[in-house]
Design an enzyme around this catalytic site. Structure first.
Site, PDB file in Angstrom:
ATOM      1  N   LYS A 160      36.220  -2.744  72.894  1.00 30.72           N
ATOM      2  CA  LYS A 160      37.596  -2.376  73.252  1.00 30.72           C
ATOM      3  C   LYS A 160      37.646  -2.254  74.776  1.00 30.72           C
ATOM      4  O   LYS A 160      37.615  -1.162  75.326  1.00 30.72           O
ATOM      5  CB  LYS A 160      38.003  -1.072  72.564  1.00 30.72           C
ATOM      6  CG  LYS A 160      38.344  -1.274  71.087  1.00 30.72           C
ATOM      7  CD  LYS A 160      38.781   0.004  70.415  1.00 30.72           C
ATOM      8  CE  LYS A 160      40.186   0.390  70.745  1.00 30.72           C
ATOM      9  NZ  LYS A 160      41.215  -0.407  70.059  1.00 30.72           N
TER      10      LYS A 160
HETATM   11  N1  PPE Z   1      42.051  -5.038  66.359  1.00 28.95           N
HETATM   12  C1  PPE Z   1      42.424  -4.684  67.610  1.00 28.95           C
HETATM   13  C2  PPE Z   1      42.588  -5.738  68.626  1.00 28.95           C
HETATM   14  C3  PPE Z   1      42.636  -3.330  67.906  1.00 28.95           C
HETATM   15  O1  PPE Z   1      42.997  -2.988  69.142  1.00 28.95           O
HETATM   16  C4  PPE Z   1      42.495  -2.351  66.901  1.00 28.95           C
HETATM   17  C5  PPE Z   1      42.751  -0.912  67.207  1.00 28.95           C
HETATM   18  C6  PPE Z   1      42.102  -2.777  65.606  1.00 28.95           C
HETATM   19  C7  PPE Z   1      41.884  -4.121  65.384  1.00 28.95           C
HETATM   20  C8  PPE Z   1      41.857  -1.794  64.492  1.00 28.95           C
HETATM   21  O2  PPE Z   1      40.693  -1.037  64.740  1.00 28.95           O
HETATM   22  P1  PPE Z   1      40.520   0.447  64.187  1.00 28.95           P
HETATM   23  O3  PPE Z   1      41.446   1.308  64.948  1.00 28.95           O
HETATM   24  O4  PPE Z   1      39.096   0.750  64.433  1.00 28.95           O
HETATM   25  O5  PPE Z   1      40.840   0.416  62.738  1.00 28.95           O
HETATM   26  N2  PPE Z   1      43.833  -0.696  68.085  1.00 28.95           N
HETATM   27  C9  PPE Z   1      43.986   0.580  68.753  1.00 28.95           C
HETATM   28  C10 PPE Z   1      44.945   0.477  69.915  1.00 28.95           C
HETATM   29  C11 PPE Z   1      46.377   0.781  69.699  1.00 28.95           C
HETATM   30  C12 PPE Z   1      47.131   0.954  70.977  1.00 28.95           C
HETATM   31  O6  PPE Z   1      48.333   0.619  70.997  1.00 28.95           O
HETATM   32  O7  PPE Z   1      46.598   1.448  71.967  1.00 28.95           O
HETATM   33  C13 PPE Z   1      44.299   1.687  67.765  1.00 28.95           C
HETATM   34  O8  PPE Z   1      44.769   1.432  66.670  1.00 28.95           O
HETATM   35  O9  PPE Z   1      44.044   2.838  68.115  1.00 28.95           O
END
Ligand code: PPE
Length: 306
Positions: A160
């Site tokens: 991330k």
């Molecule tokens: N793909 C991406 C690209 C992504 O950023 C997230 C989380 C996910 C999948 C899902 O991952 P998880 O949260 O571990 O289930 N995105 C974060 C950012 C949101 C934001 O606007 O800032 C989140 O959901 O916290």
């Protein structure tokens, strides 16, 4: 949508007033995007206590993100975990969102940030349904973005990294300007990858399908939902699929910490199934919310009470 400020922010080992948590103009990450972050949620449980969902998984991913982009977080992992819980407590947040952010500070400019200090901040705020309360029940309208998702050898997908989110923002802006709720991004080969900030699942004839981890973030909600599905005897396959397979799915949904488990009722103006939250989606969503609110003993291990 401006966030509601809480009282304190944890920065480099200390809690300080929110308004004092500012950065100098030569903060390296501000210029080049080399920083890493997490998104974590805490929920109020039915018994009145509060808990962070999958704290260890998220903290580990923060350190893995840092390793991938070659940043060394100057605090041990368990101290960061304790700091997260402490920040929630001092802000009296019974539920909310937690944003740990590791970034490079002042020092060298240019693309070789040798000795710039690594800072770690933990910010918390109340955050409701990311794609709307209505979205959680009725499902959202998604559109395939014209922007392609990262290639593993261009900027990688497992970390991330702050700067990598430019790609997500371009996609999200593009589709929301056109009136859709969320972007679906394809990988460099044209297969469905993920949302701007969510993983994607489709359901066809009772089988759950999600893209393999090769081109997407290893979502912690994704892993939790796969575990829940398998516990319920639902078959889950991690396989690439195309946008036309997506169009013809019976059901579809997105998962993410912010988005939680949000049904997709339309993609590119085509109704998915009957255009409502489908039965498999509903079952998984209900159990997911039961888990995060401490209503499912089986998933208690995913909660850290504070
Ligand atoms: N793909 C991406 C690209 C992504 O950023 C997230 C989380 C996910 C999948 C899902 O991952 P998880 O949260 O571990 O289930 N995105 C974060 C950012 C949101 C934001 O606007 O800032 C989140 O959901 O916290």
């Amino acid at each position: 949508m401006a966030i509601e400020r809480t009282e304190q922010v944890w920065l480099d080992g200390k809690l300080i007033p929110f308004d004092q948590a500012t950065v100098p103009i030569l903060t390296h990450t501000l210029h080049y995007g080399l920083g890493v972050f997490e998104g974590i949620r805490a929920y109020e449980c039915d018994d009145g206590r509060s808990a962070v969902f999958q704290l260890r998984e998220h903290t580990e991913r923060l350190y893995q993100s840092a390793l991938i982009v070659d940043i060394e977080i100057p605090f041990p992992l368990d101290e960061t975990e304790r700091a997260i819980l402490q920040t929630l407590r001092v802000n009296r947040l019974s539920e909310g969102y937690i944003r740990p952010l590791a970034f490079l500070g002042e020092g060298a400019m240019g693309l070789l940030p040798a000795d710039n200090p690594v800072h770690l901040a933990i910010i918390t705020w109340p955050w409701g349904a990311y794609l709307g309360e209505e979205g959680l029940e009725q499902g959202i309208r998604a559109k395939v973005s014209s922007y392609t998702r990262h290639h593993p050898n261009v900027s990688m997908t497992k970390s991330k990294t702050c700067g990598e989110y430019v790609n997500s923002i371009l996609a999200k802006r593009e589709v929301t300007r056109l009136g859709y709720d969320e972007a679906v991004m394809l990988d460099t080969q044209g297969f469905v990858a993920e949302g701007s900030g969510e993983n994607i699942f489709i359901v066809r004839r009772g089988v759950l399908k999600t893209p393999p981890l090769s081109s997407v973030l290893a979502g912690i909600t994704r892993a939790s939902v796969i575990a829940i599905a398998r516990d319920k005897g639902i078959e889950v396959v991690e396989q690439t699929f195309t946008r036309d397979e997506f169009y013809t799915a019976d059901e579809a949904f997105m998962t993410g910490t912010a988005a939680e488990l949000t049904p997709i009722r339309e993609l590119d103006d085509r109704k998915i199934g009957d255009g409502t939250r489908g039965p498999v989606t509903k079952t998984l969503q209900t159990t997911f919310f039961d888990a995060v609110h401490g209503r499912e003993r089986k998933y208690e291990g995913w909660l850290t009470y504070y």
